[in-house]
Design an enzyme around this catalytic site. Structure first.
Site, short mmCIF file in Angstrom:
data_model
loop_
_atom_site.label_atom_id
_atom_site.label_comp_id
_atom_site.label_asym_id
_atom_site.label_seq_id
_atom_site.Cartn_x
_atom_site.Cartn_y
_atom_site.Cartn_z
N CYS A 66 34.39 -1.34 49.07
CA CYS A 66 33.32 0.38 48.72
C CYS A 66 32.85 0.58 50.75
O CYS A 66 33.34 1.82 51.00
CB CYS A 66 32.26 0.17 48.43
SG CYS A 66 32.40 0.31 46.37
N ARG A 143 35.25 3.58 40.50
CA ARG A 143 36.08 3.84 41.67
C ARG A 143 36.93 5.17 41.08
O ARG A 143 37.60 5.35 41.00
CB ARG A 143 37.05 3.70 42.96
CG ARG A 143 36.36 2.19 43.17
CD ARG A 143 37.10 1.48 44.16
NE ARG A 143 36.30 0.23 43.99
CZ ARG A 143 35.73 -0.56 45.17
NH1 ARG A 143 35.26 0.40 46.03
NH2 ARG A 143 35.60 -1.67 44.83
C1 BEZ Z 1 33.90 -3.77 46.41
O1 BEZ Z 1 34.08 -4.62 47.53
O2 BEZ Z 1 33.80 -2.85 47.52
C2 BEZ Z 1 32.74 -4.31 45.05
C3 BEZ Z 1 33.65 -5.51 44.56
C4 BEZ Z 1 33.50 -5.32 43.56
C5 BEZ Z 1 32.66 -4.54 42.91
C6 BEZ Z 1 31.55 -4.31 43.15
C7 BEZ Z 1 32.08 -3.56 44.43
#
Ligand code: BEZ
Length: 230
Positions: A66, A143
């Site tokens: 993110c 997402r």
């Molecule tokens: C992330 O790295 O953005 C992420 C990875 C797994 C679950 C939620 C966010």
């Protein structure tokens, strides 16, 4: 037959009615909402102000993928502005978490997020837009990207799982393709990019077939597959 919350039809299929609204689809009016954001409280429709809008969810603050996505969107804000597209993010984190993450991203990556982040702790926005996919995670949003036009109609939706970051080139391409299609009454073919030929919409009547046969200055592959330059 009805057993508790479950409905059984004659074929044995079981339906479990849910309080969660159905996911909005392409062509639906984008649900309006009031929200607390990093830029203050806002009413979504008012905030849109009749502009193209990209409403996107991210799973959680202070997570690596993110962080890369949101800072990349921030770095490319000028390209969205050039298309008249406003950006707004959402996750089910608190406003305090959002504010702290915005500060942290600036400290560690030297990027300030110029767009608001919605603190959707009561999941009202996430549920209205079908952003929580329990098979992937019941605690965070996947997402999602909702491309919303100036009349508040959802024009495209893209979903990604938790472990794959989005492609900002593709997001910009979809926004430009939608606008190009609208402005010129055309469609955009596979892998279309700015400057490429576009598709003359296929005919829906014999009269339209005749009209397409009469078109000049186009690349005609068949009566239903015609490309042209803009
Ligand atoms: C992330 O790295 O953005 C992420 C990875 C797994 C679950 C939620 C966010």
């Amino acid at each position: 037959m009805c057993t508790g919350n479950a409905l059984n039809d004659s074929s044995g299929l079981v339906y479990v009615p849910s309080a969660i609204p159905p996911m909005p689809r392409i062509g639906d009016t984008a649900p309006d909402f009031k929200a607390v954001t990093t830029h203050g409280e806002l009413q979504f429709r008012e905030w849109q102000g009749g502009k193209w809008t990209l409403l996107f969810s991210h799973p959680a603050d202070f997570t690596p993928v993110c962080s890369t996505e949101l800072t990349e969107l921030a770095k490319r804000t000028a390209e969205f502005e050039a298309l008249g597209v406003k950006l707004i993010g959402v996750s089910i984190d608190s406003i305090h978490s959002h504010l702290a993450w915005v500060e942290n991203l600036e400290q560690i990556l030297d990027v300030r997020l110029p767009f608001p982040l919605i603190a959707d702790t009561d999941k009202r926005v996430s549920e209205a837009y079908g952003m929580i996919h329990p098979g992937e995670s019941s605690t965070v949003t996947v997402r999602t990207l909702f491309f919303i036009d100036p009349k508040a109609t959802i024009r495209a939706i893209i979903y990604y799982p938790l472990n794959v970051g989005r492609n900002v080139d593709e997001i910009l391409r979809v926004a430009l393709a939608l606008q190009t299609a609208d402005q010129n009454g055309v469609a955009c073919p596979v892998n279309w990019q700015k400057g490429d030929k576009v598709i003359v919409p296929p005919p829906k009547s014999e009269k339209e077939v005749a009209a397409r046969k009469a078109l000049t200055g186009v690349e005609r592959l068949d009566f239903y597959l015609i490309k042209k330059s803009l």
